[in-house]
Design a protein around this motif. Structure first.
Motif, PDB file in Angstrom:
ATOM      1  N   LEU A   1      47.467  50.510 -28.370  1.00  0.00           N
ATOM      2  CA  LEU A   1      47.696  51.950 -28.481  1.00  0.00           C
ATOM      3  C   LEU A   1      46.370  52.690 -28.587  1.00  0.00           C
ATOM      4  O   LEU A   1      46.107  53.634 -27.849  1.00  0.00           O
ATOM      5  N   HIS A   2      45.515  52.277 -29.509  1.00  0.00           N
ATOM      6  CA  HIS A   2      44.233  52.965 -29.631  1.00  0.00           C
ATOM      7  C   HIS A   2      43.300  52.628 -28.470  1.00  0.00           C
ATOM      8  O   HIS A   2      42.480  53.443 -28.061  1.00  0.00           O
ATOM      9  N   ASN A   3      43.447  51.416 -27.944  1.00  0.00           N
ATOM     10  CA  ASN A   3      42.578  50.993 -26.834  1.00  0.00           C
ATOM     11  C   ASN A   3      42.965  51.629 -25.504  1.00  0.00           C
ATOM     12  O   ASN A   3      42.268  51.443 -24.508  1.00  0.00           O
ATOM     13  N   HIS A   4      44.085  52.339 -25.476  1.00  0.00           N
ATOM     14  CA  HIS A   4      44.596  52.910 -24.224  1.00  0.00           C
ATOM     15  C   HIS A   4      44.731  51.829 -23.149  1.00  0.00           C
ATOM     16  O   HIS A   4      44.304  51.992 -21.998  1.00  0.00           O
ATOM     17  N   SER A   5      45.356  50.732 -23.551  1.00  0.00           N
ATOM     18  CA  SER A   5      45.510  49.596 -22.633  1.00  0.00           C
ATOM     19  C   SER A   5      46.939  49.071 -22.613  1.00  0.00           C
ATOM     20  O   SER A   5      47.171  47.932 -22.231  1.00  0.00           O
ATOM     21  N   TRP A   6      47.910  49.913 -23.006  1.00  0.00           N
ATOM     22  CA  TRP A   6      49.291  49.448 -23.044  1.00  0.00           C
ATOM     23  C   TRP A   6      49.870  49.331 -21.632  1.00  0.00           C
ATOM     24  O   TRP A   6      49.408  49.980 -20.689  1.00  0.00           O
ATOM     25  N   GLY A   7      50.889  48.503 -21.534  1.00  0.00           N
ATOM     26  CA  GLY A   7      51.606  48.351 -20.278  1.00  0.00           C
ATOM     27  C   GLY A   7      53.095  48.373 -20.518  1.00  0.00           C
ATOM     28  O   GLY A   7      53.571  48.654 -21.630  1.00  0.00           O
ATOM     29  N   ALA A   8      53.860  48.032 -19.496  1.00  0.00           N
ATOM     30  CA  ALA A   8      55.316  48.144 -19.552  1.00  0.00           C
ATOM     31  C   ALA A   8      55.957  47.086 -20.441  1.00  0.00           C
ATOM     32  O   ALA A   8      57.162  47.182 -20.721  1.00  0.00           O
ATOM     33  N   ASP A   9      55.187  46.098 -20.894  1.00  0.00           N
ATOM     34  CA  ASP A   9      55.736  45.065 -21.780  1.00  0.00           C
ATOM     35  C   ASP A   9      55.287  45.244 -23.225  1.00  0.00           C
ATOM     36  O   ASP A   9      55.583  44.387 -24.068  1.00  0.00           O
ATOM     37  N   ASN A  10      54.585  46.313 -23.524  1.00  0.00           N
ATOM     38  CA  ASN A  10      54.135  46.540 -24.900  1.00  0.00           C
ATOM     39  C   ASN A  10      55.346  46.728 -25.813  1.00  0.00           C
ATOM     40  O   ASN A  10      56.215  47.567 -25.539  1.00  0.00           O
ATOM     41  N   GLN A  11      55.404  45.959 -26.905  1.00  0.00           N
ATOM     42  CA  GLN A  11      56.609  45.991 -27.736  1.00  0.00           C
ATOM     43  C   GLN A  11      56.780  47.307 -28.474  1.00  0.00           C
ATOM     44  O   GLN A  11      57.911  47.728 -28.757  1.00  0.00           O
ATOM     45  N   PHE A  12      55.716  48.005 -28.777  1.00  0.00           N
ATOM     46  CA  PHE A  12      55.846  49.269 -29.493  1.00  0.00           C
ATOM     47  C   PHE A  12      56.313  50.387 -28.566  1.00  0.00           C
ATOM     48  O   PHE A  12      57.082  51.258 -28.967  1.00  0.00           O
ATOM     49  N   VAL A  13      55.865  50.361 -27.329  1.00  0.00           N
ATOM     50  CA  VAL A  13      56.387  51.294 -26.332  1.00  0.00           C
ATOM     51  C   VAL A  13      57.870  51.020 -26.094  1.00  0.00           C
ATOM     52  O   VAL A  13      58.686  51.938 -26.009  1.00  0.00           O
ATOM     53  N   ARG A  14      58.219  49.739 -25.999  1.00  0.00           N
ATOM     54  CA  ARG A  14      59.609  49.352 -25.739  1.00  0.00           C
ATOM     55  C   ARG A  14      60.530  49.804 -26.869  1.00  0.00           C
ATOM     56  O   ARG A  14      61.606  50.370 -26.631  1.00  0.00           O
ATOM     57  N   VAL A  15      60.107  49.591 -28.106  1.00  0.00           N
ATOM     58  CA  VAL A  15      60.955  49.963 -29.241  1.00  0.00           C
ATOM     59  C   VAL A  15      61.095  51.475 -29.335  1.00  0.00           C
ATOM     60  O   VAL A  15      62.176  51.985 -29.649  1.00  0.00           O
ATOM     61  N   LEU A  16      60.036  52.222 -29.069  1.00  0.00           N
ATOM     62  CA  LEU A  16      60.147  53.685 -29.061  1.00  0.00           C
ATOM     63  C   LEU A  16      61.202  54.135 -28.058  1.00  0.00           C
ATOM     64  O   LEU A  16      62.069  54.967 -28.373  1.00  0.00           O
ATOM     65  N   TYR A  17      61.157  53.591 -26.880  1.00  0.00           N
ATOM     66  CA  TYR A  17      62.106  53.946 -25.824  1.00  0.00           C
ATOM     67  C   TYR A  17      63.538  53.631 -26.236  1.00  0.00           C
ATOM     68  O   TYR A  17      64.438  54.477 -26.136  1.00  0.00           O
ATOM     69  N   TYR A  18      63.772  52.435 -26.730  1.00  0.00           N
ATOM     70  CA  TYR A  18      65.131  52.044 -27.086  1.00  0.00           C
ATOM     71  C   TYR A  18      65.631  52.767 -28.331  1.00  0.00           C
ATOM     72  O   TYR A  18      66.809  53.085 -28.439  1.00  0.00           O
ATOM     73  N   ARG A  19      64.747  53.036 -29.277  1.00  0.00           N
ATOM     74  CA  ARG A  19      65.180  53.766 -30.476  1.00  0.00           C
ATOM     75  C   ARG A  19      65.597  55.186 -30.094  1.00  0.00           C
ATOM     76  O   ARG A  19      66.603  55.696 -30.598  1.00  0.00           O
ATOM     77  N   ILE A  20      64.843  55.820 -29.221  1.00  0.00           N
ATOM     78  CA  ILE A  20      65.214  57.164 -28.768  1.00  0.00           C
ATOM     79  C   ILE A  20      66.602  57.146 -28.148  1.00  0.00           C
ATOM     80  O   ILE A  20      67.474  57.968 -28.482  1.00  0.00           O
ATOM     81  N   PHE A  21      66.844  56.197 -27.251  1.00  0.00           N
ATOM     82  CA  PHE A  21      68.129  56.185 -26.548  1.00  0.00           C
ATOM     83  C   PHE A  21      69.262  55.654 -27.418  1.00  0.00           C
ATOM     84  O   PHE A  21      70.429  56.002 -27.191  1.00  0.00           O
TER      85      PHE A  21
END
Length: 538
Positions: A102-122
């Motif tokens: 997240l801080h490194n600006h190196s996330w991708g489509a398999d990042n677990q924190f991005v994934r959880v944010l998406y699923y928690r929203i929905f």
């Protein structure tokens, strides 16, 4: 004790395209909704989904089963990380898989924190959809008062759905619009469609929501002012989302808040973020409510407070002298988790703070802990590299004692505050006409007088430009989950126009690709739903 959630239903959720939600506790709908209490319990679950993670205390029977640590799945926790750890305001020592991306600006489509944010929203969107469906056909025997209250609950569920869609739009942009429970695979729509839906929903429910002011109704419930603030946030960022500016509309909405006569600035800035901040209804427009005894979570403000405590903050010493139970007495928690600190970029927003041994500034909003901490960060994994920022704590301002709770906290999270309404008004006026009004200048100086304790920090009309607004938002709103969105709106998030320590994963910082202004759709959802297309350049 704050009135908090009574939770009835047990749900699990795997993907945003898996939208058939069914009770997992054996209750059938005819029993669950045979009286008013069923609807009251269900709307409580919709509210609770914004911070709680499951059905059994702080952990147990989780809502989401896509991550090993249930605490990571708290809506507020993953939203806060997405908004803060990607910016100059927070960097974290932990080494969980993907968190430093997240801080490194190196996330991708398999990042677990991005994934959880998406699923928690929905997940929250699906809960709201199901509540609205369940409330369409009410059982016989309800009183007129109960029916009227359920109508209010429907409006509140629609708000929470709009709030979650705003986060989906802000973070992922190209998403599906789902307004009913269905097993059909949804398709993406243009961002303008999501924008229009949020706007329409907030307009439709305005007259159905409770009157503005947390002191005018049960604490923590949504009201008209919350809807005005959400519309204002939508309009403020409209040019980013849709390519069309709506700053005049933002001005209209924030003026509804300001001119309502309900709100005023709290006298003390720090007390807005303490364990009894539920009494700060003069300024806090809408909070996400926490109670360390009856709504326990390892996410929410528990993470924000305990995650930012480490080193000398809890070594049972003060200035080298014994001081038993330091973390509990000073911050209201049994211990810290030695996680996030800030970068020198935030410290430098506060005049004189970087050169003062205790981090003090004439601007009293800068709340730093410097003992044993270096200002510069040589090692991201070392908590003592970087100043700590205990803006939030679990001490009651009214008593000086720890707020209720054992491992969890009772500090509410202020989603919307009057102070931000002032700042949105000033920014929108600048963007709309190139200058702010004398009235708006007065509002800004009200913030400065509170910060400085007198008028020595006051500004003039010529001082206030967009750069100043961005900096002032940093000083007033740091750690309040606004920074990523703000930096993107000011074109300072990706690219090389603004560099902060460790941006891009190097100590001096570096430019990052512009496609990072939005997050990727998780790979798991692309696999589950062939109707979805990945955001560009991921």
């Amino acid at each position: 004790m704050k009135k908090i959630y009574s939770i009835l239903f047990l749900f699990s959720f795997m993907a945003c395209t898996d939208l058939d939600l069914e009770p997992k506790n054996g209750l059938v709908e005819s029993v669950a909704f045979e009286n008013f209490d069923g609807y009251k319990s269900y709307i409580a679950k919709v509210y609770a989904s914004l911070t709680l993670t499951g059905q059994q205390g702080a952990a147990g029977q989780p809502d989401l089963t896509i991550i090993n640590d249930e605490g990571f799945s708290s809506y507020l926790r993953v939203w806060w990380k997405a908004q803060e750890l990607t910016t100059d305001e927070a960097i974290i020592a932990w080494n969980d898989s993907g968190i430093r991306d997240l801080h490194n600006h190196s996330w991708g489509a398999d990042n677990q924190f991005v994934r959880v944010l998406y699923y928690r929203i929905f997940f929250t969107i699906s809960l709201a959809n199901d509540f609205i469906r369940a409330a369409e056909n009410l059982p016989s025997g309800l009183t007129d008062t109960e029916i009227a209250t359920i109508d209010e609950y429907i409006a509140e569920a629609r708000f929470i759905r709009a709030f979650s869609y705003w986060h989906a739009l802000d973070h992922f942009r190209n998403i599906a619009l789902i307004t009913s429970i269905t097993s059909e695979l949804p398709s993406q729509v243009e961002p303008q469609v999501i924008f229009d839906f949020i706007e329409s929903e907030l307009e439709d429910i305005d007259s159905e929501l409770l009157p503005a002011g947390q002191a005018n109704h049960a604490y923590g419930r949504l009201d008209q002012a919350a809807a005005w603030m959400l519309k204002a946030k939508l309009y403020l960022n409209s040019e980013v989302y849709t390519g069309t500016s709506r700053y005049a509309d933002c001005i209209t909405e924030v003026n509804k808040v300001i001119n309502s006569g309900v709100y005023s600035l709290a006298p003390n800035y720090q007390e807005l973020f303490m364990g009894d901040n539920h009494v700060r209804t003069d300024e806090i427009i809408w909070p996400i409510v926490h109670d360390g005894l009856v709504s326990q979570t390892w996410g929410g403000t528990t993470t924000i407070i305990r995650g930012g405590i480490g080193g000398a903050m809890s070594d049972d010493e003060r200035s080298g002298a014994p001081f038993a139970d330091e973390a509990e007495k000073t911050f209201g928690v049994p211990s810290g988790w030695a996680g996030y600190r800030t970068t020198s970029a935030l410290v430098n927003l506060f005049p004189g703070a970087a050169t003062d041994p205790d981090g003090n500034s004439p601007d009293g909003r800068g709340i730093f802990f410097t003992e044993g901490q270096s200002l510069e960060i040589a090692d991201v994994g070392e908590f003592t590299d970087g100043w700590a920022v205990p803006k939030f704590n679990n001490i009651e301002a009214s008593t000086g004692r720890r707020a209720p709770g054992v491992d969890q906290v009772s500090t509410d999270y202020p989603v919307f505050r009057l102070a931000e309404a002032y700042l949105m008004l000033a920014e929108s006026e600048l963007r709309e006409s190139g200058a702010i009004s004398a009235t708006t200048l007065g509002y800004l100086n009200d913030l400065r007088i509170r910060a400085y304790g007198d008028n020595s920090g006051n500004v003039t009309l010529t001082d206030v430009d967009l750069d100043w607004i961005l900096d002032e938002r940093g000083r007033e709103l740091y750690l309040e989950a606004t920074r990523r969105t703000d930096l993107i709106r000011f074109a300072r998030f990706s690219g090389g126009d603004y560099i902060w320590p460790w941006k891009g994963g190097v100590d001096v910082g570096m430019a990052s690709p512009t496609h990072l202004d939005i997050f990727p759709i998780p790979s798991s959802d692309l696999i589950a739903n062939p109707n979805l297309k990945q955001n560009d350049d991921y």
